[in-house]
Design a protein around this motif. Structure first.
Motif, PDB file in Angstrom:
ATOM      1  N   VAL A  35     -15.380  32.301  81.862  1.00 53.91           N
ATOM      2  CA  VAL A  35     -14.418  32.662  80.828  1.00 53.91           C
ATOM      3  C   VAL A  35     -15.067  33.628  79.855  1.00 53.91           C
ATOM      4  N   GLN A  36     -14.340  34.669  79.497  1.00 55.24           N
ATOM      5  CA  GLN A  36     -14.820  35.637  78.509  1.00 55.24           C
ATOM      6  C   GLN A  36     -13.746  35.868  77.459  1.00 55.24           C
ATOM      7  N   LEU A  37     -14.194  36.004  76.214  1.00 52.42           N
ATOM      8  CA  LEU A  37     -13.306  36.332  75.118  1.00 52.42           C
ATOM      9  C   LEU A  37     -13.685  37.709  74.587  1.00 52.42           C
ATOM     10  N   GLN A  38     -12.706  38.583  74.496  1.00 54.50           N
ATOM     11  CA  GLN A  38     -12.934  39.944  74.017  1.00 54.50           C
ATOM     12  C   GLN A  38     -12.169  40.151  72.725  1.00 54.50           C
ATOM     13  N   ALA A  39     -12.927  40.326  71.648  1.00 54.07           N
ATOM     14  CA  ALA A  39     -12.317  40.566  70.346  1.00 54.07           C
ATOM     15  C   ALA A  39     -12.284  42.062  70.060  1.00 54.07           C
ATOM     16  N   ALA A  97     -17.090  41.119  56.834  1.00 53.94           N
ATOM     17  CA  ALA A  97     -17.842  40.167  57.649  1.00 53.94           C
ATOM     18  C   ALA A  97     -17.679  40.555  59.123  1.00 53.94           C
ATOM     19  N   VAL A  98     -18.449  39.890  59.954  1.00 51.26           N
ATOM     20  CA  VAL A  98     -18.195  39.942  61.392  1.00 51.26           C
ATOM     21  C   VAL A  98     -17.228  38.807  61.704  1.00 51.26           C
ATOM     22  N   TYR A  99     -16.148  39.144  62.376  1.00 48.35           N
ATOM     23  CA  TYR A  99     -15.120  38.168  62.701  1.00 48.35           C
ATOM     24  C   TYR A  99     -15.254  37.763  64.171  1.00 48.35           C
ATOM     25  N   TYR A 100     -15.262  36.466  64.399  1.00 46.26           N
ATOM     26  CA  TYR A 100     -15.400  35.901  65.734  1.00 46.26           C
ATOM     27  C   TYR A 100     -14.162  35.088  66.077  1.00 46.26           C
ATOM     28  N   CYS A 101     -13.778  35.141  67.344  1.00 50.51           N
ATOM     29  CA  CYS A 101     -12.715  34.258  67.803  1.00 50.51           C
ATOM     30  C   CYS A 101     -13.334  33.126  68.614  1.00 50.51           C
ATOM     31  N   LYS A 102     -12.662  32.002  68.587  1.00 50.77           N
ATOM     32  CA  LYS A 102     -13.097  30.839  69.361  1.00 50.77           C
ATOM     33  C   LYS A 102     -11.884  30.184  69.974  1.00 50.77           C
ATOM     34  N   PHE A 103     -11.954  29.939  71.261  1.00 50.78           N
ATOM     35  CA  PHE A 103     -10.896  29.210  71.965  1.00 50.78           C
ATOM     36  C   PHE A 103     -11.441  27.880  72.451  1.00 50.78           C
ATOM     37  N   ASN A 104     -10.681  26.846  72.291  1.00 49.63           N
ATOM     38  CA  ASN A 104     -10.988  25.543  72.879  1.00 49.63           C
ATOM     39  C   ASN A 104     -10.130  25.404  74.123  1.00 49.63           C
ATOM     40  N   LEU A 105     -10.761  25.459  75.282  1.00 49.35           N
ATOM     41  CA  LEU A 105      -9.982  25.488  76.518  1.00 49.35           C
ATOM     42  C   LEU A 105     -10.743  24.801  77.639  1.00 49.35           C
ATOM     43  N   ARG A 106     -10.017  24.592  78.740  1.00 49.29           N
ATOM     44  CA  ARG A 106     -10.682  24.093  79.931  1.00 49.29           C
ATOM     45  C   ARG A 106     -10.353  25.019  81.097  1.00 49.29           C
ATOM     46  N   ASP A 120     -15.609  24.838  73.826  1.00 57.09           N
ATOM     47  CA  ASP A 120     -15.424  25.960  72.908  1.00 57.09           C
ATOM     48  C   ASP A 120     -16.064  27.213  73.491  1.00 57.09           C
ATOM     49  N   TYR A 121     -15.305  28.302  73.506  1.00 57.85           N
ATOM     50  CA  TYR A 121     -15.801  29.595  73.953  1.00 57.85           C
ATOM     51  C   TYR A 121     -15.667  30.580  72.792  1.00 57.85           C
ATOM     52  N   TRP A 122     -16.699  31.407  72.631  1.00 61.89           N
ATOM     53  CA  TRP A 122     -16.728  32.346  71.516  1.00 61.89           C
ATOM     54  C   TRP A 122     -16.627  33.784  72.009  1.00 61.89           C
ATOM     55  N   GLY A 123     -15.954  34.611  71.220  1.00 63.62           N
ATOM     56  CA  GLY A 123     -15.961  36.043  71.454  1.00 63.62           C
ATOM     57  C   GLY A 123     -17.212  36.672  70.857  1.00 63.62           C
ATOM     58  N   GLN A 124     -17.373  37.959  71.089  1.00 63.85           N
ATOM     59  CA  GLN A 124     -18.608  38.637  70.712  1.00 63.85           C
ATOM     60  C   GLN A 124     -18.630  39.077  69.254  1.00 63.85           C
ATOM     61  N   GLY A 125     -17.513  39.030  68.565  1.00 61.64           N
ATOM     62  CA  GLY A 125     -17.488  39.433  67.165  1.00 61.64           C
ATOM     63  C   GLY A 125     -17.046  40.871  66.990  1.00 61.64           C
ATOM     64  N   THR A 126     -16.313  41.100  65.918  1.00 60.38           N
ATOM     65  CA  THR A 126     -15.892  42.456  65.577  1.00 60.38           C
ATOM     66  C   THR A 126     -16.082  42.648  64.069  1.00 60.38           C
ATOM     67  N   GLN A 127     -16.647  43.774  63.698  1.00 64.24           N
ATOM     68  CA  GLN A 127     -16.996  44.023  62.296  1.00 64.24           C
ATOM     69  C   GLN A 127     -15.774  44.478  61.508  1.00 64.24           C
ATOM     70  N   VAL A 128     -15.578  43.832  60.373  1.00 65.34           N
ATOM     71  CA  VAL A 128     -14.550  44.247  59.423  1.00 65.34           C
ATOM     72  C   VAL A 128     -15.261  44.605  58.116  1.00 65.34           C
ATOM     73  N   THR A 129     -15.052  45.822  57.660  1.00 62.82           N
ATOM     74  CA  THR A 129     -15.656  46.282  56.416  1.00 62.82           C
ATOM     75  C   THR A 129     -14.559  46.777  55.487  1.00 62.82           C
ATOM     76  N   VAL A 130     -14.533  46.203  54.297  1.00 63.46           N
ATOM     77  CA  VAL A 130     -13.516  46.573  53.307  1.00 63.46           C
ATOM     78  C   VAL A 130     -14.217  47.248  52.135  1.00 63.46           C
ATOM     79  N   SER A 131     -13.881  48.483  51.904  1.00 58.00           N
ATOM     80  CA  SER A 131     -14.512  49.227  50.813  1.00 58.00           C
ATOM     81  C   SER A 131     -13.683  49.101  49.543  1.00 58.00           C
ATOM     82  N   SER A 132     -14.394  49.133  48.415  1.00 57.17           N
ATOM     83  CA  SER A 132     -13.698  48.984  47.123  1.00 57.17           C
ATOM     84  C   SER A 132     -13.250  50.333  46.570  1.00 57.17           C
TER      85      SER A 132
END
Length: 120
Positions: free
Chosen positions: A1-5, A90-99, A108-120
């Motif tokens: 299983v792979q999670l792609q964020a 932050a770096v945002y990660y997804c997690k699925f609880n699946l079988r 629990d399976y985790w995605g690789q993370g995606t960077q979110v940057t908010v400038s002021s």
């Protein structure tokens, strides 16, 4: 299983982003999906979660601004983020609880993370 964020990026304060997380591979049943984030020097924290029956929960810091949704048919979770603030960076990660099969327990399976940057 792979999670792609996907869907992260750089946005100005007050802007919006939509994150997606798609699961692929052997998936028999998904119990819940969630989004977490980790800012530099901080622990990973739950942002939002959703079960397959549609029950949702949110961190207090994002209530009213973020919305989690899912497509069970597509094995995909989404996070619509509005009114973004610099502290959402932050770096945002997804997690699925699946079988994977009917024989397996839920993991629990985790995605690789995606960077979110908010400038002021």
């Amino acid at each position: 299983v792979q999670l792609q964020a996907s869907g992260g990026g750089l946005v100005q304060a007050g802007g919006s982003l939509r994150l997606s997380c798609a699961a692929s591979g052997s998936i028999f049943s998904i119990n819940a999906m969630g989004w977490y984030r980790q800012a530099p020097g901080k622990q990973r924290e739950l942002v939002a979660g959703i079960t397959t029956v549609g029950s949702t929960n949110y961190a207090d810091s994002v209530k009213g601004r973020f919305t989690i949704s899912s497509s069970n048919a597509k094995n995909t979770a989404y996070l619509q983020m509005n009114s973004l603030k610099p502290e959402d960076t932050a770096v945002y990660y997804c997690k699925f609880n699946l079988r994977s099969t009917w024989r397996d327990p839920y993991y629990d399976y985790w995605g690789q993370g995606t960077q979110v940057t908010v400038s002021s």
